[in-house]
Design a protein around this motif. Structure first.
Motif, PDB file in Angstrom:
ATOM      1  N   ARG A 131       0.830  -1.218   0.000  1.00 49.92           N
ATOM      2  CA  ARG A 131       0.000   0.000   0.000  1.00 49.92           C
ATOM      3  C   ARG A 131       0.859   1.260   0.000  1.00 49.92           C
ATOM      4  NH1 ARG A 131      -5.423  -0.665   3.752  1.00 49.92           N
ATOM      5  NH2 ARG A 131      -6.306  -2.470   2.667  1.00 49.92           N
ATOM      6  N   ILE A 136      -1.416  -3.233  -4.461  1.00 52.58           N
ATOM      7  CA  ILE A 136      -2.277  -4.041  -3.590  1.00 52.58           C
ATOM      8  C   ILE A 136      -1.714  -5.457  -3.516  1.00 52.58           C
ATOM      9  CG2 ILE A 136      -4.342  -2.699  -4.112  1.00 52.58           C
ATOM     10  CD1 ILE A 136      -5.285  -5.072  -5.849  1.00 52.58           C
ATOM     11  N   ARG A 138      -2.331  -9.603  -3.030  1.00 51.22           N
ATOM     12  CA  ARG A 138      -3.270 -10.719  -3.142  1.00 51.22           C
ATOM     13  C   ARG A 138      -2.562 -11.999  -2.735  1.00 51.22           C
ATOM     14  NH1 ARG A 138      -5.723 -13.454  -8.442  1.00 51.22           N
ATOM     15  NH2 ARG A 138      -4.567 -11.814  -9.517  1.00 51.22           N
ATOM     16  N   GLN A 158     -10.240  -6.602  10.012  1.00 55.13           N
ATOM     17  CA  GLN A 158      -8.925  -6.356   9.413  1.00 55.13           C
ATOM     18  C   GLN A 158      -8.831  -7.043   8.060  1.00 55.13           C
ATOM     19  OE1 GLN A 158      -5.652  -7.015  12.035  1.00 55.13           O
ATOM     20  NE2 GLN A 158      -4.098  -6.633  10.505  1.00 55.13           N
ATOM     21  N   LYS A 159      -9.132  -6.289   7.017  1.00 61.77           N
ATOM     22  CA  LYS A 159      -9.084  -6.812   5.651  1.00 61.77           C
ATOM     23  C   LYS A 159      -8.073  -5.987   4.863  1.00 61.77           C
ATOM     24  CE  LYS A 159     -13.734  -8.741   5.589  1.00 61.77           C
ATOM     25  NZ  LYS A 159     -15.000  -8.907   4.820  1.00 61.77           N
ATOM     26  N   LEU A 160      -6.871  -6.519   4.764  1.00 62.49           N
ATOM     27  CA  LEU A 160      -5.770  -5.783   4.154  1.00 62.49           C
ATOM     28  C   LEU A 160      -5.366  -6.325   2.788  1.00 62.49           C
ATOM     29  CD1 LEU A 160      -3.520  -5.454   7.346  1.00 62.49           C
ATOM     30  CD2 LEU A 160      -5.041  -3.724   6.376  1.00 62.49           C
ATOM     31  N   THR A 162      -6.482  -9.379  -0.605  1.00 64.87           N
ATOM     32  CA  THR A 162      -7.475 -10.254  -1.223  1.00 64.87           C
ATOM     33  C   THR A 162      -7.003 -11.700  -1.128  1.00 64.87           C
ATOM     34  OG1 THR A 162      -8.144  -8.512  -2.758  1.00 64.87           O
ATOM     35  CG2 THR A 162      -8.744 -10.769  -3.350  1.00 64.87           C
ATOM     36  N   SER A 193     -10.853 -11.479   2.917  1.00 56.95           N
ATOM     37  CA  SER A 193     -10.607 -10.813   1.647  1.00 56.95           C
ATOM     38  C   SER A 193     -11.051  -9.351   1.609  1.00 56.95           C
ATOM     39  CB  SER A 193     -11.301 -11.589   0.524  1.00 56.95           C
ATOM     40  OG  SER A 193     -10.737 -11.271  -0.718  1.00 56.95           O
ATOM     41  N   GLU A 194     -10.147  -8.488   1.134  1.00 56.94           N
ATOM     42  CA  GLU A 194     -10.440  -7.059   0.987  1.00 56.94           C
ATOM     43  C   GLU A 194     -11.356  -6.823  -0.202  1.00 56.94           C
ATOM     44  OE1 GLU A 194      -7.998  -2.839   0.379  1.00 56.94           O
ATOM     45  OE2 GLU A 194      -7.005  -4.758  -0.020  1.00 56.94           O
ATOM     46  N   TYR A 195     -10.989  -7.340  -1.373  1.00 57.63           N
ATOM     47  CA  TYR A 195     -11.844  -7.286  -2.550  1.00 57.63           C
ATOM     48  C   TYR A 195     -12.487  -8.654  -2.740  1.00 57.63           C
ATOM     49  CZ  TYR A 195      -9.399  -2.902  -3.522  1.00 57.63           C
ATOM     50  OH  TYR A 195      -8.887  -1.629  -3.430  1.00 57.63           O
TER      51      TYR A 195
END
Length: 259
Positions: A131, A136, A138, A158-160, A162, A193-195
């Motif tokens: 970041r 990003i 994954r 805490q979703k940092l 994917t 998962s963030e996305y």
């Protein structure tokens, strides 16, 4: 950096504009389960005439994934980890270097329980670095155990990064519980998962059950639809009856002769 350009559809009251958005380059941490079950034979035969193991098939699919991903954007980077050793190698966008690291992975003896917590800690640390560089992170987890449910301890909010999962397993039997394992993996994807994270599974033992999911995972997390809306890749087998039906209609259509 990948970017989406503004697109305007229609006119007047129906005019709709898609605003340009920044699509970040990816740091992709591929975690391969090197448990003894990764050496299970598949139904696909290699060039040497013997069946491929899951590990061999997975490596071939990852190599293709790396080359295809870099052809889309040469700024994507890759690193590898295993469940027995979650420390990641340095990320690299050099295909030869990434593939050399991949080829160094080998199966180990059965390691018992599968705790994903350390993997997620490593990923969270790497995600913060990504970041800071306008990238990003994954994680692609390739899991091969049919009777060991993975566990993890992780804060709900805490979703940092994917999380994608490909689960290769044996067919259900009294000695295993692949459905329970799959359910645990689904929970992890939804929790972490963030996305939009994708999860695929197969107990068929066929090479296409590995290569097909890896081709879908080429999709960028910031450009994905929900997994339940996926309709790719199209099955050629499903199109055959449609072609045959159309041909039959032409044969019984008086206008077909004059065209």
């Amino acid at each position: 950096m990948e970017t989406d350009r503004a697109v305007v559809i229609g006119g007047g009251a129906s005019r709709y504009a898609l605003k340009p958005t920044r699509i970040n380059s990816e740091d992709i941490l591929i975690c391969v389960d090197v448990d003894a079950e990764s050496m299970a034979e598949m139904k696909t035969t290699g060039t040497n005439g013997r069946p491929l193991t899951r590990m061999e098939c997975v490596k071939q699919a990852i190599i293709l994934f790396i080359h295809n991903k870099l052809s889309i954007n040469p700024d994507h980077r890759f690193a590898f980890a295993t469940l027995s050793k979650s420390a990641a190698w340095d990320f690299t966008s050099d295909a030869a270097s990434a593939i050399a690291s991949l080829r160094g992975l080998s199966a180990t003896n059965s390691s018992g329980r599968a705790d994903l917590t350390q993997l997620f800690r490593v990923a969270a640390h790497e995600a913060k670095i990504s970041r800071a560089q306008n990238r990003i992170l994954r994680v692609i987890l390739i899991y091969c155990r049919s009777s060991v449910r993975p566990t993890h301890e992780w804060p709900l909010k805490q979703k940092l990064f994917t999380l994608d999962v490909m689960y290769l397993h044996d067919k259900p039997s009294p000695d295993n519980c692949p459905q329970d394992v799959y359910d645990s993996l689904v929970d992890a994807v939804e929790h972490i998962s963030e996305y939009e994270g994708y999860i695929f599974e197969s107990g068929q033992g066929l090479a296409r059950s590995v290569f097909k999911p890896m081709s879908i995972l080429l999709s960028h997390p910031q450009q994905r639809c929900a997994q339940e809306d996926l309709d790719i890749p199209k099955s050629l087998a499903k199109k055959v009856p449609v072609v045959e039906a159309a041909s039959a209609d032409d044969n019984h259509n008086p206008q077909a002769m004059s065209q």
